[in-house]
Scaffold this motif. Structure first.
Motif, PDB file in Angstrom:
ATOM      1  N   LEU A  24       0.835  -1.204   0.000  1.00  0.00           N
ATOM      2  CA  LEU A  24       0.000   0.000   0.000  1.00  0.00           C
ATOM      3  C   LEU A  24       0.872   1.258   0.000  1.00  0.00           C
ATOM      4  O   LEU A  24       0.578   2.227  -0.702  1.00  0.00           O
ATOM      5  CB  LEU A  24      -0.935  -0.028   1.223  1.00  0.00           C
ATOM      6  CG  LEU A  24      -2.064   0.985   1.231  1.00  0.00           C
ATOM      7  CD1 LEU A  24      -2.862   0.939  -0.066  1.00  0.00           C
ATOM      8  CD2 LEU A  24      -2.994   0.727   2.410  1.00  0.00           C
ATOM      9  N   ALA A  25       1.959   1.206   0.743  1.00  0.00           N
ATOM     10  CA  ALA A  25       2.844   2.373   0.810  1.00  0.00           C
ATOM     11  C   ALA A  25       3.451   2.663  -0.560  1.00  0.00           C
ATOM     12  O   ALA A  25       3.462   3.817  -1.007  1.00  0.00           O
ATOM     13  CB  ALA A  25       3.941   2.136   1.838  1.00  0.00           C
ATOM     14  N   ARG A  26       3.915   1.609  -1.239  1.00  0.00           N
ATOM     15  CA  ARG A  26       4.535   1.822  -2.560  1.00  0.00           C
ATOM     16  C   ARG A  26       3.530   2.350  -3.557  1.00  0.00           C
ATOM     17  O   ARG A  26       3.801   3.264  -4.335  1.00  0.00           O
ATOM     18  CB  ARG A  26       5.105   0.504  -3.087  1.00  0.00           C
ATOM     19  CG  ARG A  26       6.590   0.391  -2.858  1.00  0.00           C
ATOM     20  CD  ARG A  26       7.129  -0.862  -3.478  1.00  0.00           C
ATOM     21  NE  ARG A  26       7.451  -0.700  -4.879  1.00  0.00           N
ATOM     22  CZ  ARG A  26       7.679  -1.730  -5.700  1.00  0.00           C
ATOM     23  NH1 ARG A  26       7.582  -2.960  -5.242  1.00  0.00           N
ATOM     24  NH2 ARG A  26       7.973  -1.518  -6.953  1.00  0.00           N
ATOM     25  N   VAL A  27       2.344   1.707  -3.529  1.00  0.00           N
ATOM     26  CA  VAL A  27       1.295   2.102  -4.467  1.00  0.00           C
ATOM     27  C   VAL A  27       0.892   3.559  -4.223  1.00  0.00           C
ATOM     28  O   VAL A  27       0.821   4.368  -5.148  1.00  0.00           O
ATOM     29  CB  VAL A  27       0.086   1.151  -4.294  1.00  0.00           C
ATOM     30  CG1 VAL A  27      -1.168   1.754  -4.858  1.00  0.00           C
ATOM     31  CG2 VAL A  27       0.381  -0.194  -4.930  1.00  0.00           C
ATOM     32  N   VAL A  66      -9.585   4.046   0.268  1.00  0.00           N
ATOM     33  CA  VAL A  66      -8.953   2.737   0.075  1.00  0.00           C
ATOM     34  C   VAL A  66      -9.785   1.689   0.793  1.00  0.00           C
ATOM     35  O   VAL A  66     -10.177   1.884   1.936  1.00  0.00           O
ATOM     36  CB  VAL A  66      -7.538   2.698   0.708  1.00  0.00           C
ATOM     37  CG1 VAL A  66      -6.848   1.380   0.375  1.00  0.00           C
ATOM     38  CG2 VAL A  66      -6.708   3.870   0.251  1.00  0.00           C
ATOM     39  N   VAL A  67     -10.062   0.606   0.093  1.00  0.00           N
ATOM     40  CA  VAL A  67     -10.711  -0.527   0.742  1.00  0.00           C
ATOM     41  C   VAL A  67      -9.824  -1.735   0.468  1.00  0.00           C
ATOM     42  O   VAL A  67      -9.489  -2.013  -0.683  1.00  0.00           O
ATOM     43  CB  VAL A  67     -12.125  -0.775   0.166  1.00  0.00           C
ATOM     44  CG1 VAL A  67     -12.792  -1.958   0.866  1.00  0.00           C
ATOM     45  CG2 VAL A  67     -12.987   0.468   0.313  1.00  0.00           C
ATOM     46  N   CYS A  93      -6.997  -8.185  -2.343  1.00  0.00           N
ATOM     47  CA  CYS A  93      -7.238  -7.060  -3.256  1.00  0.00           C
ATOM     48  C   CYS A  93      -7.229  -5.731  -2.512  1.00  0.00           C
ATOM     49  O   CYS A  93      -7.822  -5.596  -1.444  1.00  0.00           O
ATOM     50  CB  CYS A  93      -8.590  -7.254  -3.949  1.00  0.00           C
ATOM     51  SG  CYS A  93      -8.978  -5.943  -5.095  1.00  0.00           S
ATOM     52  N   ILE A  94      -6.513  -4.774  -3.101  1.00  0.00           N
ATOM     53  CA  ILE A  94      -6.597  -3.400  -2.593  1.00  0.00           C
ATOM     54  C   ILE A  94      -7.393  -2.616  -3.628  1.00  0.00           C
ATOM     55  O   ILE A  94      -7.034  -2.618  -4.808  1.00  0.00           O
ATOM     56  CB  ILE A  94      -5.199  -2.754  -2.460  1.00  0.00           C
ATOM     57  CG1 ILE A  94      -4.324  -3.550  -1.484  1.00  0.00           C
ATOM     58  CG2 ILE A  94      -5.312  -1.308  -2.018  1.00  0.00           C
ATOM     59  CD1 ILE A  94      -2.885  -3.028  -1.402  1.00  0.00           C
ATOM     60  N   SER A  95      -8.464  -1.988  -3.203  1.00  0.00           N
ATOM     61  CA  SER A  95      -9.252  -1.179  -4.134  1.00  0.00           C
ATOM     62  C   SER A  95      -9.046   0.282  -3.819  1.00  0.00           C
ATOM     63  O   SER A  95      -9.289   0.732  -2.699  1.00  0.00           O
ATOM     64  CB  SER A  95     -10.734  -1.515  -3.999  1.00  0.00           C
ATOM     65  OG  SER A  95     -10.958  -2.834  -4.408  1.00  0.00           O
ATOM     66  N   LEU A  96      -8.579   1.012  -4.825  1.00  0.00           N
ATOM     67  CA  LEU A  96      -8.354   2.447  -4.631  1.00  0.00           C
ATOM     68  C   LEU A  96      -9.440   3.219  -5.361  1.00  0.00           C
ATOM     69  O   LEU A  96      -9.693   2.977  -6.542  1.00  0.00           O
ATOM     70  CB  LEU A  96      -6.999   2.849  -5.208  1.00  0.00           C
ATOM     71  CG  LEU A  96      -5.785   2.100  -4.674  1.00  0.00           C
ATOM     72  CD1 LEU A  96      -4.553   2.489  -5.470  1.00  0.00           C
ATOM     73  CD2 LEU A  96      -5.598   2.409  -3.198  1.00  0.00           C
TER      74      LEU A  96
END
Ligand code: ASP
Ligand code: MG
Length: 466
Positions: free
Chosen positions: A335-338, A352-353, A358-361
């Motif tokens: 998450l930090a890199r993204v 952010v969820v 899965c990370i949904s932005l």
């Protein structure tokens, strides 16, 4: 004392501006008036930078367009004579400076954040001078004070500055109080302040609401009146729900949530400076086309409402960037890199969820392609697959106590399911006063009707009629 804020949406057309002047003449003496640029001017200034960068031959016509816009209004609201002449002289001086800035950025082939802020601040300078001149020409005591001259001090962050309330309070009280005590009408251009190093810094697009809140907090005002071209906050967008009702009272938190999406009546940061003063400072949203109507009153805590929720709002300018991969949600480094990659590309992550896989932005619609490509370029890849979901709308229900009262989420989702609308994603919990979910665009109308009729006990109009 009250502080009045006049939005750019209301400063559109000579007739409307004339009406606003009459309102200011009646209600403005002795109160600071924070003003936006005339409608459309900030866009022209900003678009002008890209044009000027590409082609210096375009600069004279950019300046001419800006001049025409202001002259057209000035001719209507300032009678020919010394006040008109003085205004046009000032206008030409301002535009000369602006022209030099445009040539400068063409010459250096670069729009630096510093120059961008100076250029975009010109709209408010021109409108404040215009309105003050018009009022002076009819014999009223009116003037303006530029934020950088009266010490509206910021942290110096270009394009997204924050005011230093303590220093600003001292400066503004010293510089404005003597004029206000004389009963003068004092305009303060919104949208920008000045860093301690002397750089013009803006508060971001739409930031003159934030300026007004800063001035209100600094001047220890009891009320900030925001004059707009809308009746106030509504229980839903009347374009979708014709039965939508005015919301008479809102809390700071409710207004803040509703500022991020939906009606966007106030800039999201408007509440920030007020929190420090808590109960003492209220915001009244007033309609310039109907100034005696009650509008919406925003207080630290709102009185108990009849309905469980205040508003169902929506935002269609939304897209989701899904980052798939096993364990992505549990690996904090991902998450930090993204998010730092997106921030470096100038993209704001709205929400952010995450789940384990899965990370949904949530991004603004305009940012999705840029965001997608920025993450595609990451090496080594911190994910298995990237996915864009574009055809979605965000629906939010907002109300104090939403999280604490049992069954609201259940009622909301049951109502939506009954209309056969599938919910794509839910975010519940990060805010005490709001619940958000996503639906496909084609289902938006149905989802809004379902919720509005459930919580405001009115039948969806279409169904009762047909
Ligand atoms: N004129 C600026 C803008 O359009 C600030 C504002 O109107 O609030 O973003
Ligand atoms: Mg504006």
């Amino acid at each position: 004392m009250k502080v009045i804020k006049i939005g750019g949406g209301s400063l559109k057309g000579k007739g409307a501006i004339q009406d606003i002047l009459a309102l200011i003449a009646e209600r403005g003496p002795g109160h600071p008036i924070v003003i936006s640029a005339l409608s459309g001017i900030t866009d022209m200034l900003i678009d002008g930078m890209t044009e000027a960068l590409r082609n210096d031959a375009a600069i004279p016509s950019i300046i001419r367009r800006l001049k025409n816009k202001h002259i057209l209004v000035a001719r209507h609201i300032i009678p020919k004579g010394k006040f008109y002449q003085k205004y046009t002289r000032d206008l030409n001086d301002h535009l000369d400076q602006l022209e030099r800035l445009y040539y400068g950025l063409n010459f250096t082939k670069e729009i630096t954040p510093k120059i961008a802020d100076v250029v975009s601040s010109f709209g408010e300078r021109l409108s404040a001078d215009l309105l003050a001149s018009a009022l002076r020409s009819i014999g009223l005591q009116a003037t303006y004070r530029m934020p950088h001259k009266i010490g509206l001090i910021t942290d110096g962050k270009f394009g997204d500055a924050t005011a230093n309330l303590q220093i600003t309070a001292r400066n503004l009280q010293k510089n404005l109080l003597p004029l206000l005590k004389k009963g003068m009408i004092v305009f303060v251009p919104g949208f920008f302040g000045v860093s301690e190093r002397g750089d013009i810094t803006t508060f971001g697009r739409g930031g003159s609401d934030y300026s007004a809140a800063v001035v209100a907090a600094a001047m220890d005002a009891e009320i900030l009146e925001v004059w707009k071209d809308v009746p106030g906050y509504m229980s839903a967008d009347p374009k979708f729900i014709p039965e939508a009702q005015l919301i008479p009272f809102l809390s700071y938190d409710e207004a803040a949530e509703l500022s991020y999406f939906g009606a966007k009546i106030l800039h999201p940061r408007t509440i920030e400076p007020l929190r420090k003063r808590k109960m003492k400072l209220n915001i009244a949203v007033k309609d310039t086309t109907n100034p005696d109507a009650p509008g919406s009153l925003i207080t630290f805590r709102s009185p108990k409402a009849r309905s469980l929720i205040k508003s169902v709002a929506h935002d269609t300018d939304i897209a989701i960037l899904k980052i798939h991969g096993s364990g992505v949600g549990a690996r904090p480094g991902v998450l930090a890199r993204v998010s730092s990659t997106l921030t470096e590309s100038g993209i704001n992550i709205k929400s952010v969820v995450t789940s384990q896989t899965c990370i949904s932005l949530l991004l603004a619609g305009k940012d999705i392609d840029k965001g997608y490509h920025a993450l595609k370029g990451l090496r080594p890849r911190p994910y298995r697959r990237l996915e864009k979901v574009q055809d979605v709308a965000l629906v939010g229900i907002v109300g104090e106590g939403l999280l604490r009262r049992k069954g609201i989420a259940g009622r909301c989702f049951t109502a939506v399911a009954k209309r056969s609308v599938n919910i794509e994603m839910i975010s519940f919990g990060p805010s005490e006063v709001a619940l958000y979910f996503l639906v496909r665009n084609k289902n938006l109308q149905k989802a809004l009707e379902a919720i509005h009729s459930t919580f405001f006990s009115i039948l969806p109009s279409q169904e009762t009629v047909s």
